[in-house]
Motif scaffolding. Sequence first.
Motif, PDB file in Angstrom:
ATOM      1  N   PHE A  38       0.844  -1.329   0.127  1.00 33.61           N
ATOM      2  CA  PHE A  38      -0.162  -0.139  -0.129  1.00 33.61           C
ATOM      3  C   PHE A  38       0.883   1.081   0.057  1.00 33.61           C
ATOM      4  CE2 PHE A  38      -2.751   3.130   2.379  1.00 33.61           C
ATOM      5  CZ  PHE A  38      -3.694   3.134   1.582  1.00 33.61           C
ATOM      6  N   ASN A  39       0.423   2.154  -0.609  1.00 35.41           N
ATOM      7  CA  ASN A  39       1.205   3.596  -0.889  1.00 35.41           C
ATOM      8  C   ASN A  39       2.367   3.593  -1.558  1.00 35.41           C
ATOM      9  OD1 ASN A  39      -0.590   5.549   0.124  1.00 35.41           O
ATOM     10  ND2 ASN A  39       0.042   5.281   2.039  1.00 35.41           N
ATOM     11  N   ASP A  40       2.917   2.319  -2.235  1.00 36.63           N
ATOM     12  CA  ASP A  40       3.967   2.228  -2.929  1.00 36.63           C
ATOM     13  C   ASP A  40       3.710   2.250  -4.490  1.00 36.63           C
ATOM     14  OD1 ASP A  40       6.085   1.423  -4.200  1.00 36.63           O
ATOM     15  OD2 ASP A  40       6.746  -0.085  -2.640  1.00 36.63           O
ATOM     16  N   LEU A  41       3.795   3.475  -5.221  1.00 37.63           N
ATOM     17  CA  LEU A  41       3.331   3.550  -6.458  1.00 37.63           C
ATOM     18  C   LEU A  41       4.338   2.965  -7.445  1.00 37.63           C
ATOM     19  CD1 LEU A  41       1.290   5.058  -8.218  1.00 37.63           C
ATOM     20  CD2 LEU A  41       2.940   6.993  -8.088  1.00 37.63           C
ATOM     21  N   ALA A  42       5.704   2.871  -6.944  1.00 41.22           N
ATOM     22  CA  ALA A  42       6.406   2.203  -7.938  1.00 41.22           C
ATOM     23  C   ALA A  42       6.175   0.791  -7.898  1.00 41.22           C
ATOM     24  CB  ALA A  42       7.946   2.353  -7.163  1.00 41.22           C
ATOM     25  N   ALA A  43       5.800  -0.012  -6.901  1.00 41.90           N
ATOM     26  CA  ALA A  43       5.494  -1.380  -6.951  1.00 41.90           C
ATOM     27  C   ALA A  43       4.102  -1.575  -8.024  1.00 41.90           C
ATOM     28  CB  ALA A  43       5.065  -1.888  -5.485  1.00 41.90           C
ATOM     29  N   ILE A  44       3.237  -0.889  -7.613  1.00 40.04           N
ATOM     30  CA  ILE A  44       2.154  -1.103  -8.635  1.00 40.04           C
ATOM     31  C   ILE A  44       2.364  -0.857 -10.002  1.00 40.04           C
ATOM     32  CG2 ILE A  44       0.781   1.073  -8.452  1.00 40.04           C
ATOM     33  CD1 ILE A  44      -1.623  -0.613  -7.860  1.00 40.04           C
ATOM     34  N   GLU A  45       3.287   0.128 -10.268  1.00 44.23           N
ATOM     35  CA  GLU A  45       3.634   0.371 -11.491  1.00 44.23           C
ATOM     36  C   GLU A  45       4.456  -0.679 -12.213  1.00 44.23           C
ATOM     37  OE1 GLU A  45       5.467   4.374 -14.026  1.00 44.23           O
ATOM     38  OE2 GLU A  45       5.797   4.115 -11.903  1.00 44.23           O
ATOM     39  N   ALA A  46       5.132  -1.341 -11.363  1.00 45.55           N
ATOM     40  CA  ALA A  46       6.044  -2.612 -11.955  1.00 45.55           C
ATOM     41  C   ALA A  46       4.969  -3.665 -12.103  1.00 45.55           C
ATOM     42  CB  ALA A  46       7.122  -2.894 -11.020  1.00 45.55           C
ATOM     43  N   MET A  47       3.876  -3.732 -11.402  1.00 45.41           N
ATOM     44  CA  MET A  47       2.833  -4.896 -11.588  1.00 45.41           C
ATOM     45  C   MET A  47       1.855  -4.607 -12.652  1.00 45.41           C
ATOM     46  SD  MET A  47       2.037  -7.874 -10.301  1.00 45.41           S
ATOM     47  CE  MET A  47       2.770  -7.957  -8.836  1.00 45.41           C
TER      48      MET A  47
END
Length: 406
Positions: free
Chosen positions: A169-178
């Motif tokens: 949660f609150n990790d935009l880079a992580a979701i951008e990679a997914m």
Amino acid sequence: MSTVNRATFDQVMVPNYAPAPFIPVKGLASRLWDQEGREYVDFSSGIAVTSLGHLHPELTAVLHDQADKLWHLSNGFTNEPALRLAQRLIDATFAERVFFCNSGAEANEAALKLARRYAVDHFSSDKDQIISCTQSFHGRTLFTVSVGGQPKYAEGFGPIPAGISHVPFNDLAAIEAMISDKTCAVIVEPVQGEGGVIPATQAYLTGLRALCDKHNALLIFDEVQIGVGRSGSLYAYMHYGVTPDILTSAKALGNGLPIGAMLTTEAISKSFIVGTHGSTYGGNPLVTAVADKVIELINTPAVLDGVKHRNKLFVDGLNKINAKHGVFKEIRGSGLLIGAELAPVLQGRAKDVVTLGAKHGVVLLMAGPNVLRLLPSLVISEADLAEGLRRLEAVIAELIPATVAA
């Protein structure tokens, strides 16, 4: 009439709950009374449900009026209260279409099914990935508990539905990679409730909107707990200025009567053609009549501004307790969804605080073993708020010597 007490629960109920040792039998505003006549200040609101307090006179009047007219119809018919509520929600939000059900889990189930159906209708059958956040909570059906980011709730119920991914949660880079063009939906709580009362950052939700647009994925906001005024806006998306494609609402919507709602646009709603989804009790006239009055009462400057005022009183009161006892590591949240993370002196003892609260006459909640979750009525009186905080401090004062001695 047979006599029942707390021991009766252990004799007749499936043991999936561990209820408090007392049984409330009466409520009024922000106070509860148990079988023995003991009185409590309610800082839980039935887990963000009774946001207008117990036995609100205007809601009681609406319920009594509708009870004398019509209780239930099958969904082979529509009914006036459901249509009035749907129109009120549409007038107050981004939504153009509404689906009614019975709970937050059902609202999220509908949202997730709609997202996959929409992807099939407009893209392809393999555009089925749903991205959710770790520590999220979206309900207890097999689908929603699998989408929720707390594996403990899905253990022992496998195999779980496929096509679900989790990122922090609150990790935009992580979701951008997914995220990819195989993603049909991203579901997020603007404020994680069960996950520890953690608000999303502005940049995070703004970024999610942009990523979903880029990959033709639907953005779903789960506002089951934070919605219907608790953030200080009618729905939290309004506070952030980020509009989802689908929004789910429940809990406070019925102020104690079971109702859930999924809000979306006309274009997206078209994927739920006749026969694709349903709910026997969804849109029940008795419940929607009350929910219509709930939205009317809460969606006013007086109530919504009052939430912000009470937030300040509550946080100031918690800070005073903390200055004296040093028990909170962080106080956070949004509006009247407040989390108080415990400091090392009470590390992992949120359950003890909640349990001892009963002795001191204050009803509390937790969000994990180290966070107190405080959810008073949106219209709690300042006197009740102050008295509840006084009782909470008495709990803390009793625990601190015992903790130090241990």
